[in-house]
Write a protein that holds these residues in place. Structure first.
Motif, short mmCIF file in Angstrom:
data_model
loop_
_atom_site.label_atom_id
_atom_site.label_comp_id
_atom_site.label_asym_id
_atom_site.label_seq_id
_atom_site.Cartn_x
_atom_site.Cartn_y
_atom_site.Cartn_z
N TRP A 38 0.82 -1.21 0.00
CA TRP A 38 0.00 0.00 0.00
C TRP A 38 0.86 1.26 0.00
O TRP A 38 0.45 2.30 -0.56
N ASP A 39 2.04 1.21 0.59
CA ASP A 39 2.95 2.35 0.54
C ASP A 39 3.37 2.63 -0.91
O ASP A 39 3.48 3.79 -1.32
N LEU A 40 3.59 1.58 -1.68
CA LEU A 40 3.91 1.76 -3.10
C LEU A 40 2.75 2.42 -3.83
O LEU A 40 2.95 3.24 -4.73
N CYS A 41 1.54 2.07 -3.43
CA CYS A 41 0.36 2.69 -4.05
C CYS A 41 0.29 4.18 -3.71
O CYS A 41 -0.09 5.01 -4.54
N ILE A 42 0.66 4.53 -2.47
CA ILE A 42 0.67 5.94 -2.09
C ILE A 42 1.71 6.70 -2.90
O ILE A 42 1.45 7.81 -3.39
N ILE A 43 2.89 6.10 -3.05
CA ILE A 43 3.96 6.77 -3.81
C ILE A 43 3.55 6.95 -5.27
O ILE A 43 3.64 8.06 -5.82
N ALA A 44 3.09 5.87 -5.91
CA ALA A 44 2.68 5.96 -7.32
C ALA A 44 1.46 6.85 -7.48
O ALA A 44 1.37 7.63 -8.44
N GLY A 45 0.51 6.76 -6.54
CA GLY A 45 -0.70 7.57 -6.61
C GLY A 45 -0.44 9.05 -6.39
O GLY A 45 -1.32 9.88 -6.68
N SER A 46 0.71 9.39 -5.86
CA SER A 46 1.10 10.79 -5.72
C SER A 46 1.97 11.25 -6.88
O SER A 46 1.83 12.38 -7.36
N PHE A 47 2.84 10.36 -7.36
CA PHE A 47 3.76 10.72 -8.44
C PHE A 47 3.03 10.94 -9.76
O PHE A 47 3.29 11.93 -10.46
N VAL A 48 2.11 10.05 -10.10
CA VAL A 48 1.44 10.12 -11.41
C VAL A 48 0.64 11.42 -11.57
O VAL A 48 0.81 12.13 -12.57
N PRO A 49 -0.24 11.80 -10.63
CA PRO A 49 -0.95 13.08 -10.80
C PRO A 49 -0.02 14.29 -10.78
O PRO A 49 -0.24 15.25 -11.52
#
Length: 334
Positions: free
Chosen positions: A115-126
């Motif tokens: 889930w931490d990876l999801c937070i990182i990717a979910g912040s980087f992409v936008p």
């Protein structure tokens, strides 16, 4: 002043508010693996934005809704032409929201790491794609005489838009680091302050290059003035970060984002989506707008409800204004 101009300005204010507030959310998410050294520090970083991140996204929802109601032609062309990048942003935001809610549901390091990876990717992409999207809006895209986008996904990946994406990415990362230095205490605060200083160099270079490129293309007097003000605010943020004046640094990075958005919208006006085709027709605040009656009703709704939303969100930030320390985080994961 015509209502079309008023609503163009209001939409600019909504996007400026979104970048100001959601910008540090994205920055905190992207910096999670850089600043946090263990599980308690990761939870500390997430807790700094935990009470406010979902409220910050309201600005995006209202900006989208206002565009749909006030300028339906703009909304239709934008979402049909930018369908794939906007879909990627939407998926990233959904995944990030799920990660905030579900990372603590199972007491497992592997579960939390995913889930931490999801937070990182979910912040980087936008953080990257919002800059690409706005870069294309200001630069112009191929729109025909029927107001239809006739380009492809790769049309959007032009050098100017990509520099815009890197600019928002670097500014949000800097904004997030400054916010963490302001909102935390102890070792995390010290590391965030040092990181903010290091991030300021690429942020200054990219922002200055992008704003200069924008004004050289359009040569708008107000755009030049706002771009210069944004550059001055960013320099002030760097100086304040070096002096470890976190409050002033956060005000300066926030002012940089607001002034940069204002510069882009002022440069864009009276267009809302210019065309790059010789025989095409640009979308303007006139030919893309709703009826005067619709705009009038929307104006009264905005006058009534906007102060309520601003008051509630201000109260939320006031309640959760204190600094957080690692000692505030329980040792055992709930």
């Amino acid at each position: 002043m015509e209502l079309t101009t008023v609503w163009f300005a209001l939409i600019a204010v909504l996007w400026a508010g979104y970048f100001l507030l959601e910008g540090f959310d994205f920055g905190v998410g992207m910096l999670l693996p850089v600043l946090a050294r263990d599980e308690r520090e990761r939870r500390l970083l997430i807790n700094t934005i935990g009470p406010v991140w979902d409220g910050n996204e309201v600005w995006l929802l209202v900006a989208g809704g206002a565009t749909f109601a006030a300028f339906p032609e703009w909304y239709a062309t934008l979402f049909s032409g930018f369908y794939l990048p906007l879909l990627l942003i939407l998926v990233a935001l959904i995944v990030r929201g799920l990660a905030f809610e579900y990372r603590g549901k199972v007491d497992s390091p592997q579960w939390r790491a995913r889930w931490d990876l999801c937070i990182i990717a979910g912040s980087f992409v936008p953080a990257l794609l919002w800059g690409v999207a706005f870069g294309n809006i200001v630069r112009g895209v191929p729109i025909n005489a029927q107001h239809e986008y006739v380009g492809s996904f790769f049309t959007l990946l032009n050098p100017y838009a990509l520099v815009g994406g890197l600019t928002t990415l670097s500014l949000f990362a800097l904004h997030g680091a400054v916010f963490l230095a302001l909102k935390t205490d102890g070792d995390v605060r010290e590391r965030a302050g040092r990181l903010a200083v290091r991030l300021s160099l690429p942020a200054v270079a990219l922002a200055a290059g992008f704003l200069l490129w924008t004004q050289l293309r359009h040569d708008d007097a107000w755009g030049w003035a706002l771009s210069a003000a944004a550059a001055a605010a960013l320099v002030g943020a760097v100086l304040a970060a070096r002096a470890r004046r976190e409050g002033w640094a956060f005000v300066a990075t926030g002012a940089t984002l607001v002034l940069a958005v204002a510069a882009l919208f002022v440069t864009l006006f009276p267009d809302v989506m210019p065309t790059t085709l010789t025989g095409g027709e640009s979308l303007t605040v006139t030919n893309a707008a709703s009826t005067p009656y619709t705009l009038k009703v929307m104006t009264w709704v905005a006058v009534c409800f906007t102060p309520i939303v601003l008051g509630y969100q201000s109260w939320t930030y006031w309640v959760f204004r204190r600094r957080l320390r690692v000692e505030h985080i329980p040792v055992s994961h709930p």
